[in-house]
Design a protein around this motif. Structure first.
Motif, PDB file in Angstrom:
ATOM      1  N   GLY A  39      -0.946  -5.516   5.197  1.00 29.41           N
ATOM      2  CA  GLY A  39      -0.551  -5.879   6.550  1.00 29.41           C
ATOM      3  C   GLY A  39      -1.029  -7.275   6.913  1.00 29.41           C
ATOM      4  O   GLY A  39      -1.828  -7.908   6.213  1.00 29.41           O
ATOM      5  N   THR A  40      -0.551  -7.774   8.031  1.00 26.44           N
ATOM      6  CA  THR A  40      -0.929  -9.103   8.521  1.00 26.44           C
ATOM      7  C   THR A  40      -1.821  -8.956   9.741  1.00 26.44           C
ATOM      8  O   THR A  40      -1.674  -8.021  10.536  1.00 26.44           O
ATOM      9  CB  THR A  40       0.309  -9.936   8.882  1.00 26.44           C
ATOM     10  N   THR A  82       2.168  -1.382  13.660  1.00 27.10           N
ATOM     11  CA  THR A  82       1.204  -2.322  14.232  1.00 27.10           C
ATOM     12  C   THR A  82       0.177  -1.542  15.037  1.00 27.10           C
ATOM     13  O   THR A  82       0.522  -0.637  15.799  1.00 27.10           O
ATOM     14  CB  THR A  82       1.902  -3.351  15.148  1.00 27.10           C
ATOM     15  N   ASN A  90      -0.078  -3.673  10.231  1.00 25.52           N
ATOM     16  CA  ASN A  90      -0.324  -4.939  10.908  1.00 25.52           C
ATOM     17  C   ASN A  90      -1.298  -4.712  12.060  1.00 25.52           C
ATOM     18  O   ASN A  90      -1.257  -3.679  12.731  1.00 25.52           O
ATOM     19  CB  ASN A  90       0.975  -5.541  11.442  1.00 25.52           C
TER      20      ASN A  90
END
Length: 898
Positions: A4-5, A86, A118
């Motif tokens: 993930g970011t 997210t 994320n």
């Protein structure tokens, strides 16, 4: 599974709106069809934040037991099981409770990222590890939680959440950041306008550095060598001479035409020009660059143009400033040709970088600019003698050899020219080559006996001989000079290393360096002078005026009373000769006793640079001490303001209520009720007097106005005064009968004992409190190398953790969550300050079996002992309603009044 970011919302201070912005971004992503959950976030009592939380899916927090509490923390397993696209996780730098899977929340977030989720998170600039010390200096409050910068920089995106300091303070005043009872203290402390402006600039600069790193990484990854003018950066190429100052100032003027940018000065150090670089000139240019807000760099390279261009590209420079000498003389012409060649190559290779070529004076020699290293007059004179005699002697030797060839003669004479070059250098070797060619022509080429050459081959051979001799002479001369320069440089480096080691072992490094100079340069005296009217008196505290605007900073050896000129520097040149080394416009080094040879000028310049560095170090230490004192005073004023704004209100409110009740008309009180109200007034007055007394004492301690009157005292004489106001039987006094006298101020020592005992009674309720001591003698404790006597105040309460002992002695510190009614936390700070003012030491130790032992150590008295000590009766604390403020006042013991 793809990792993930991470996206971090960075703020300059709590309350700028990081969590609010993160939640709004979560709403935007959810409205776009993305699966978004709130893994962990707090509304902190803010209505707008609570409304945003209500509109998102919230994963319940895990309740983690910690001591007697249950803390709400991120439920990492629940978030991973939920598996959203997210997750919103507040407080990136948060430290998890002991026993958690990970020590820090950023490690929890790493697990979420590894699971392909994320993450949006928040971070304050004060929590960055590299800035925590700067933030603590600004705000006088060290952050409790930090995150390493390299961890934060791994984020895919970092977004700055910015708000003007005025708007932030308005939000604070409106009660949107802290509780109402903490607003005044916050406005006067952490949220001061200057603090917030500085924190905002720190956040912007840190984020700008990350943008530069990203740009450099992108250019490196794409193989882009040309400069991208994302930010104005001006590189100034320094040739190593005094003309570098002109180039630096020109670069600064160019930079001033834009709003912001960087000034970088770079000196390319070539191996063949190290000896020609005056160290004091380069040092002054380094200081000039730093004064102008730039940075100074040194790179090594034999090709100045290529090295300068490589450096400019590496820093993504937009402009380069270089100099070109004027051609006013033969040396100026040669220097100009070199400068033109270097400048042309920089222009051709600069590409998109703008190049400014500044006309500058040609390099000159003088007191501050060393000439090319000479081989010495003796060697050169010997070389000229050999140039005249050796070819003739070789020709006589060749005359006895029958049927010699022209090649043999030329080789023999060439050997002689090389020998002359090794001894005398270039010009004697050229003379030897010309003289040898004439001898070869006269004695070895047909027709023999005259200078006529009949054969063209012989003429060519002689020309080749002269050319080869000259070339070999040049090479040999250059090699000999470099060899001598290397030997001298090695000797200079060893000398400077010895100077540094010798000065490091000296109490006064300036005097230590000057004493070393007496031995190195074989002079009688050495002095460092500073111009008194420069920089507010550069000479410093230890300087004395020497007349004419100059001051003597430090000296060693025999320094006569010199006449110091007010214009260009010290006078009396007939005594000093050339031994006046100008380190900069405001400082010079003077040696007396003999005139130094030219070969020692570079070493003298390097020595001056060392002296200047030591002088700047002393000035920085003095400035740092002043800044620390100012910071401590500022902290004390802020703390006193907090105490006055809150802690003084409690006893004043009690007095006001009691007096108001007594003055009410139409209300009759019984005698018991009146006594109760009067007791309230008296108790609040006592507390108020104690509080004000501690505040004044702490103010005196921080301003160094405590002046104790020391005399020989006995512990048993002082203890009763320190136990006023303590209930009978609450403290047991068990002193040895033979305790030695100590040097102390009676009033101060009573206050020390009273504060420590009161602290023990307050924080160790119900436990025994014992006062005992050591008799001293052989093996006793010492303070600063002086034998000391100890008094121990022992309690058996809960004690204090080892990592809190240092904080315990700081002003305005209370144990755990003690209420304000117990005081403002100055008792132990005052006790420690008074003890140290008397030359003693106050320490804390763990009591065996639990509790805290406070140890007062004071130097033993050297006065005459008592003839006889009275029999000591058991000490009983006096019972009274008065507090410890009834001990003899400190002002009577010599303390300055405030």
């Amino acid at each position: 599974m793809a990792r993930g970011t991470l996206r971090i919302f960075l703020g300059s201070a709590p309350g700028v709106g990081k969590t609010y912005t993160m939640l709004r971004e979560g709403h935007r992503l959810r409205d776009g069809g993305e699966d978004v959950v709130v893994a962990f976030a707090r509304d902190r009592g803010r209505r707008d934040t609570r409304a945003l939380l209500a509109g998102l899916e919230l994963i319940p927090a895990a309740r983690v037991p910690y001591r007697a509490l249950h803390l709400e923390e991120l439920d990492l397993d629940a978030v991973i099981r939920r598996g959203p696209a997210t997750a919103l996780v507040d407080e990136y730098a948060h430290t998890n409770p002991p026993g958690s899977r990970n020590a820090h929340r950023w490690q929890d977030i790493d697990e979420l990222l590894d699971a392909g989720i994320n993450v949006l998170s928040t971070l304050d600039v004060q929590n960055l590890a590299s800035l925590s010390d700067v933030v603590s200096t600004i705000t006088e409050d060290r952050p409790a939680e930090t995150v390493p910068d390299e961890i934060a920089r791994r984020a895919g995106q970092i977004q700055l959440v910015d708000i003007a300091p005025e708007l932030l303070r308005q939000r604070l005043a409106d009660g949107k950041i802290v509780a109402t009872d903490r607003i005044d203290a916050a406005l006067a402390g952490y949220y001061r306008p200057g603090n917030q402006a500085a924190l905002r600039e720190l956040a912007l600069l840190w984020l700008a550095d990350r943008v530069d790193e990203g740009l450099a990484s992108y250019r490196a990854g794409k193989g882009i060598e040309t400069s991208w003018p994302a930010r104005e950066r001006i590189v100034v190429g320094l040739p190593g001479g005094q003309e570098g100052e002109i180039l630096i100032r020109r670069g600064a003027r160019i930079l001033n035409r834009v709003n912001s940018g960087d000034l970088l000065a770079v000196h390319v150090r070539a191996a063949d020009r190290v000896a020609a670089e005056p160290p004091q000139v380069l040092e002054s240019q380094r200081r000039l660059v730093q004064d102008l807000g730039g940075s100074y760099h040194v790179v090594a390279g034999d090709d100045p143009a290529a090295a300068l261009l490589d450096f400019a590209r590496s820093v993504n420079a937009t402009q380069i400033v270089i100099g070109m000498p004027r051609r006013g003389s033969v040396s100026g012409l040669l220097a100009g040709l070199r400068g033109t060649r270097t400048g042309a190559r920089v222009v051709r290779g600069g590409g998109a970088i703008d190049v400014h070529i500044v006309s500058r004076p040609a390099e000159r020699t003088g007191p501050g600019v060393p000439r090319r290293r000479d081989l010495g007059r003796v060697r050169v004179a010997t070389g000229f003698v050999m140039a005249v005699c050796l070819p003739a002697l070789l020709e006589l030797l060749l005359a006895v050899i029958p049927e010699k060839s022209l090649a043999t003669t030329v080789l023999v004479q060439l050997t002689g020219s090389v020998a002359v070059a090794l001894v005398g250098g270039l010009w004697p070797a050229i003379l030897a080559a010309l003289w040898s060619s004439l001898l070869v022509n006269y004695f070895s080429t047909a027709p023999v006996g005259n200078l006529t050459i009949s054969d063209a081959e012989n003429a060519l051979a002689l020309l080749v001989f002269v050319g080869v001799s000259a070339a070999v002479a040049i090479v040999v001369d250059l090699s000999a000079r470099r060899s001598k320069e290397a030997a001298l440089a090695s000797a200079e480096a060893a000398t400077l290393a010895d100077l540094s080691r010798g000065a490091a072992g000296s109490e006064d490094t300036l005097v230590g360096l000057l004493e070393q100079a007496l031995e190195v340069f074989q002079v009688r005296g050495a002095a460092l002078l500073g111009r008194a009217d420069d920089d507010g008196g550069r000479a410093g505290d230890g300087a004395r005026a020497a007349g004419g605007g100059w001051q003597l900073i430090a000296s060693a050896g025999d320094v006569p009373a010199l006449g110091y000129g007010a214009g260009g520097g010290p006078g009396m040149a007939d005594i000093l000769g050339d031994n006046v080394e100008r380190i900069d416009a405001a400082t010079c080094l003077v040696l007396t006793g003999r005139v130094l040879p030219a070969s020692d000028r570079r070493l003298l310049g390097a020595f001056g640079v060392h002296l200047m560095a030591q002088l700047e170090r002393q000035q920085l230490q003095a400035s740092r001490s002043e800044v620390l004192k100012l910071a401590e005073g500022n902290t004390m004023r802020t703390s006193i303001l907090r105490a006055v704004s809150h802690d003084l209100r409690t006893p004043l409110a009690g007095i006001k209520l009691a007096v108001g009740a007594l003055r009410q008309e139409g209300v009759r009180y019984t005698r018991e009720e009146e006594q109760e109200l009067l007791a309230t007034i008296e108790d609040c007055s006592d507390r108020l007097e104690v509080l004000v007394g501690n505040l004044l004492d702490m103010s005196r301690i921080t301003s160094d106005s405590i002046k104790p009157l020391l005399r020989a005292v006995r512990w048993y004489e002082i203890i009763p005064g320190g136990l006023h106001g303590i209930a009978p039987g609450r403290v047991r006094v068990e002193l040895p009968a033979n305790m030695a006298e100590v040097d102390a101020d009676e009033g101060m020592l009573e206050r020390v004992i009273a504060n420590i005992v009161e602290n023990a009674v307050k924080y160790a309720p119900g436990s025994d409190i014992v006062i005992t001591g050591s008799a001293g003698g052989l093996g006793a404790a010492s303070v600063n190398g002086i034998p000391a006597g100890d008094l121990r105040i022992i309690d058996h309460g809960t004690g204090i953790p080892a990592d809190r002992v240092v904080d315990m002695f700081r002003p305005f510190q209370r144990l755990d969550d003690a209420t304000h009614a117990t005081g403002v936390g100055l008792g132990l700070a005052v006790a420690k300050g008074f003890t140290e003012a008397m030359g003693g030491r106050l320490t804390a130790e763990a009591t065996p079996g639990g509790g805290l032992t406070m140890v007062i150590s004071l130097p033993l008295s050297a006065g005459a002992p008592f003839q006889a000590e009275p029999v000591q009766a058991p000490l009983q604390p006096q019972s009274a309603v008065v507090g410890r403020h009834h001990a003899p006042p400190i002002l009577s013991s010599g303390t300055d009044a405030v």
